[in-house]
Write an enzyme that holds these catalytic residues in place. Structure first.
Site, PDB file in Angstrom:
ATOM      1  N   SER A  50       0.848  -1.203   0.000  1.00  0.00           N
ATOM      2  CA  SER A  50       0.000   0.000   0.000  1.00  0.00           C
ATOM      3  C   SER A  50       0.881   1.251   0.000  1.00  0.00           C
ATOM      4  O   SER A  50       2.099   1.163   0.220  1.00  0.00           O
ATOM      5  CB  SER A  50      -0.873   0.002   1.255  1.00  0.00           C
ATOM      6  OG  SER A  50      -0.040   0.182   2.402  1.00  0.00           O
ATOM      7  N   ASP A  82      -1.287  -1.778  -3.908  1.00  0.00           N
ATOM      8  CA  ASP A  82      -2.633  -1.857  -3.345  1.00  0.00           C
ATOM      9  C   ASP A  82      -3.201  -0.436  -3.189  1.00  0.00           C
ATOM     10  O   ASP A  82      -2.550   0.435  -2.598  1.00  0.00           O
ATOM     11  CB  ASP A  82      -2.529  -2.543  -1.972  1.00  0.00           C
ATOM     12  CG  ASP A  82      -3.864  -2.926  -1.394  1.00  0.00           C
ATOM     13  OD1 ASP A  82      -4.808  -3.161  -2.164  1.00  0.00           O
ATOM     14  OD2 ASP A  82      -3.947  -3.024  -0.141  1.00  0.00           O
ATOM     15  N   HIS A  83      -4.387  -0.200  -3.714  1.00  0.00           N
ATOM     16  CA  HIS A  83      -5.055   1.103  -3.573  1.00  0.00           C
ATOM     17  C   HIS A  83      -4.212   2.282  -4.044  1.00  0.00           C
ATOM     18  O   HIS A  83      -4.037   3.267  -3.305  1.00  0.00           O
ATOM     19  CB  HIS A  83      -5.507   1.354  -2.123  1.00  0.00           C
ATOM     20  CG  HIS A  83      -6.568   0.405  -1.671  1.00  0.00           C
ATOM     21  ND1 HIS A  83      -7.877   0.517  -2.064  1.00  0.00           N
ATOM     22  CD2 HIS A  83      -6.502  -0.713  -0.891  1.00  0.00           C
ATOM     23  CE1 HIS A  83      -8.574  -0.468  -1.533  1.00  0.00           C
ATOM     24  NE2 HIS A  83      -7.767  -1.242  -0.823  1.00  0.00           N
ATOM     25  N   GLU A 134     -11.403  -0.227  -9.638  1.00  0.00           N
ATOM     26  CA  GLU A 134     -12.458  -0.473  -8.631  1.00  0.00           C
ATOM     27  C   GLU A 134     -13.710   0.330  -8.950  1.00  0.00           C
ATOM     28  O   GLU A 134     -13.658   1.505  -9.286  1.00  0.00           O
ATOM     29  CB  GLU A 134     -11.957  -0.125  -7.213  1.00  0.00           C
ATOM     30  CG  GLU A 134     -13.063  -0.318  -6.155  1.00  0.00           C
ATOM     31  CD  GLU A 134     -12.561  -0.389  -4.715  1.00  0.00           C
ATOM     32  OE1 GLU A 134     -11.374  -0.637  -4.505  1.00  0.00           O
ATOM     33  OE2 GLU A 134     -13.408  -0.188  -3.817  1.00  0.00           O
ATOM     34  N   GLY A 181     -10.452  -3.636   7.413  1.00  0.00           N
ATOM     35  CA  GLY A 181     -10.188  -3.547   8.842  1.00  0.00           C
ATOM     36  C   GLY A 181     -10.787  -4.690   9.644  1.00  0.00           C
ATOM     37  O   GLY A 181     -11.303  -5.673   9.083  1.00  0.00           O
ATOM     38  N   HIS A 213     -11.786  -7.051  -1.997  1.00  0.00           N
ATOM     39  CA  HIS A 213     -11.009  -6.402  -0.927  1.00  0.00           C
ATOM     40  C   HIS A 213     -11.700  -6.665   0.402  1.00  0.00           C
ATOM     41  O   HIS A 213     -12.828  -7.158   0.443  1.00  0.00           O
ATOM     42  CB  HIS A 213     -10.959  -4.889  -1.176  1.00  0.00           C
ATOM     43  CG  HIS A 213      -9.965  -4.505  -2.223  1.00  0.00           C
ATOM     44  ND1 HIS A 213      -8.821  -3.819  -1.942  1.00  0.00           N
ATOM     45  CD2 HIS A 213      -9.941  -4.756  -3.556  1.00  0.00           C
ATOM     46  CE1 HIS A 213      -8.136  -3.641  -3.059  1.00  0.00           C
ATOM     47  NE2 HIS A 213      -8.789  -4.193  -4.059  1.00  0.00           N
ATOM     48  N   GLY A 214     -11.020  -6.301   1.478  1.00  0.00           N
ATOM     49  CA  GLY A 214     -11.647  -6.376   2.798  1.00  0.00           C
ATOM     50  C   GLY A 214     -12.130  -7.765   3.140  1.00  0.00           C
ATOM     51  O   GLY A 214     -13.203  -7.954   3.700  1.00  0.00           O
ATOM     52  N   SER A 216     -10.662 -10.222   5.090  1.00  0.00           N
ATOM     53  CA  SER A 216     -10.188 -10.954   6.275  1.00  0.00           C
ATOM     54  C   SER A 216     -11.383 -11.536   7.025  1.00  0.00           C
ATOM     55  O   SER A 216     -12.452 -10.923   7.084  1.00  0.00           O
ATOM     56  CB  SER A 216      -9.401 -10.021   7.209  1.00  0.00           C
ATOM     57  OG  SER A 216      -8.070  -9.882   6.768  1.00  0.00           O
ATOM     58  N   ASP A 258      -5.236  -8.543   4.785  1.00  0.00           N
ATOM     59  CA  ASP A 258      -4.208  -7.814   5.533  1.00  0.00           C
ATOM     60  C   ASP A 258      -4.491  -7.944   7.034  1.00  0.00           C
ATOM     61  O   ASP A 258      -3.642  -8.364   7.818  1.00  0.00           O
ATOM     62  CB  ASP A 258      -4.207  -6.333   5.098  1.00  0.00           C
ATOM     63  CG  ASP A 258      -3.067  -5.563   5.747  1.00  0.00           C
ATOM     64  OD1 ASP A 258      -2.232  -6.173   6.435  1.00  0.00           O
ATOM     65  OD2 ASP A 258      -2.997  -4.327   5.568  1.00  0.00           O
TER      66      ASP A 258
HETATM   67  P1  13P Z   1      -8.749  -6.666   5.265  1.00  0.00           P
HETATM   68  O1  13P Z   1      -8.674  -5.427   6.109  1.00  0.00           O
HETATM   69  O2  13P Z   1     -10.080  -7.334   5.382  1.00  0.00           O
HETATM   70  O3  13P Z   1      -7.621  -7.607   5.538  1.00  0.00           O
HETATM   71  O4  13P Z   1      -8.623  -6.200   3.727  1.00  0.00           O
HETATM   72  C1  13P Z   1      -7.365  -5.920   3.176  1.00  0.00           C
HETATM   73  C2  13P Z   1      -7.470  -5.294   1.821  1.00  0.00           C
HETATM   74  O5  13P Z   1      -8.498  -5.237   1.186  1.00  0.00           O
HETATM   75  C3  13P Z   1      -6.225  -4.734   1.267  1.00  0.00           C
HETATM   76  O6  13P Z   1      -6.462  -4.060   0.066  1.00  0.00           O
HETATM   77  O1  G3H Z   2      -6.768  -1.907   2.315  1.00  0.00           O
HETATM   78  C1  G3H Z   2      -5.846  -1.502   3.005  1.00  0.00           C
HETATM   79  C2  G3H Z   2      -4.770  -2.417   3.453  1.00  0.00           C
HETATM   80  O2  G3H Z   2      -5.180  -3.124   4.605  1.00  0.00           O
HETATM   81  C3  G3H Z   2      -3.507  -1.663   3.672  1.00  0.00           C
HETATM   82  O3  G3H Z   2      -3.561  -0.929   4.836  1.00  0.00           O
HETATM   83  O4  G3H Z   2      -2.972   1.337   4.012  1.00  0.00           O
HETATM   84  O5  G3H Z   2      -2.753   0.731   6.447  1.00  0.00           O
HETATM   85  O6  G3H Z   2      -1.154  -0.191   4.762  1.00  0.00           O
HETATM   86  P1  G3H Z   2      -2.558   0.330   5.031  1.00  0.00           P
HETATM   87 ZN    ZN Z   3      -8.339  -3.072  -0.046  1.00  0.00          ZN
END
Ligand code: 13P
Ligand code: G3H
Ligand code: ZN
Length: 311
Positions: A50, A82-83, A134, A181, A213-214, A216, A258
């Site tokens: 990221s 990422d992003h 996205e 998160g 994404h997201g 977890s 993440d």
């Molecule tokens: P999580 O916060 O669910 O692990 O998602 C991570 C993510 O989407 C990173 O781009």
């Molecule tokens: O989607 C975001 C990822 O979890 C990366 O998080 O921007 O805090 O490194 P970060």
């Molecule tokens: Zn993400």
């Protein structure tokens, strides 16, 4: 083998009904824990960085760590931004050795998202790099941006064909109810994903790789371990694994994780210090932390992604 793009990985994943794990990396132990698991299970993997990770560890260190992992494991590994927030960040990663970038224009009005994504695609493709775009907006925290549940919105399947054909993106992240998160759902709320939207999207884009994404699961054993050893995390609910497995069997080819890695690492370090209060050599607490990351990734490969032996 050099770093690879995601093209071949996604093609095989789509046809095989599984997904590739995309794990965020910030330091050496995280890269090693993830790739040790992938090596053991012969799994392809995407290591993603990221803007926050680039700020923390610096671009050059992360590229070299990932290149070392490629050399050490011999696995197909893609290095992904990422992003990506803007064209300049994407360009810097493309020029600096990444094989894949995400341009996240999801917060912009539709036409601006199209124009920005198209600009990144043109530059990336001219340099052999693939692009994730996205559409739709997830709730949660990423970098310094916090999107409230009220401001999040699902992807509109009516827009995806137009977006993909006009921008030329290689994969598309969509919003179907996942969020970034550890706090994805309110206490008592039942986790739900909009599989109807995923199905509509894949009908509009047959064979096209979709990204979640997201994703977890906010593994409860690590939340418990954090709280057992002095942490104060409120109840946290993630995405149920069976839902992720179902998405992986559909058009979803990339699943981003993440938070689960962060939780496992933190839980392990808290436990280590609770049991060994006199330790001060970082290798003593980072060794079990790295092992915990490896265990999480093995679990994801076997129980969620289905990508063991697909390298
Ligand atoms: P999580 O916060 O669910 O692990 O998602 C991570 C993510 O989407 C990173 O781009
Ligand atoms: O989607 C975001 C990822 O979890 C990366 O998080 O921007 O805090 O490194 P970060
Ligand atoms: Zn993400």
């Amino acid at each position: 083998m050099p770093l690879v793009t995601t093209t071949e990985m996604f093609k095989k994943a789509y046809e095989g009904g599984y997904a590739i794990g995309a794990f965020n990396v910030n330091n050496m132990e995280i890269v090693q824990g993830i790739t040790a698991a992938c090596k053991e299970l012969n799994a392809p993997v995407i290591l993603q960085v990221s803007s926050g990770a680039r700020k923390y560890a610096h671009h050059g260190y992360l590229v070299k760590l990932v290149e070392a992992a490629v050399e050490e494991t011999g696995l197909p590994i893609a290095l992904h931004l990422d992003h990506g927030p803007d064209f300049e960040t994407c360009k810097s990663c493309i020029d600096g050795g990444f094989t894949s970038v995400m341009i996240d224009g999801s917060a912009h009005p539709y036409e601006e998202n199209v124009a920005l994504t198209k600009k990144v695609v043109e530059y990336a493709h001219a340099h052999g790099v693939v692009v994730e775009g996205e559409l739709g907006q997830l709730a949660g925290v990423e970098d310094e941006v916090n999107v409230s549940a009220e401001d999040a919105h699902y992807t509109d399947p009516e827009q995806v064909y137009d977006f993909v054909t006009r921008t030329g993106v290689d994969s598309l992240a969509i919003a179907i109810g996942t969020s970034h998160g550890a706090y994805k759902f309110k206490p008592g709320q039942k986790p739900q994903l909009r599989f109807d939207i995923l199905e509509e999207v894949s009908k509009k884009l047959p064979g096209f790789p979709i990204v979640l994404h997201g994703a977890s699961s906010v593994m409860p054993e690590y939340v418990k371990m954090i709280n057992d050893f002095g942490g104060e995390m409120p109840d946290a609910i993630g995405i149920p694994e069976d839902m992720l497995r179902k998405a992986a069997s559909m058009a979803v080819c990339k699943i981003n994780v993440d938070s689960d890695i962060r939780l496992a690492m933190t839980a392990s370090i808290r436990k280590h210090f609770a049991e060994n209060p006199s330790h001060f050599d970082p290798r003593q607490y980072l060794t079990p932390a790295r092992d915990a990351i490896k265990a999480v990734v093995e679990h994801k490969i076997n129980s969620v992604l289905g990508c063991a032996d697909k390298a």
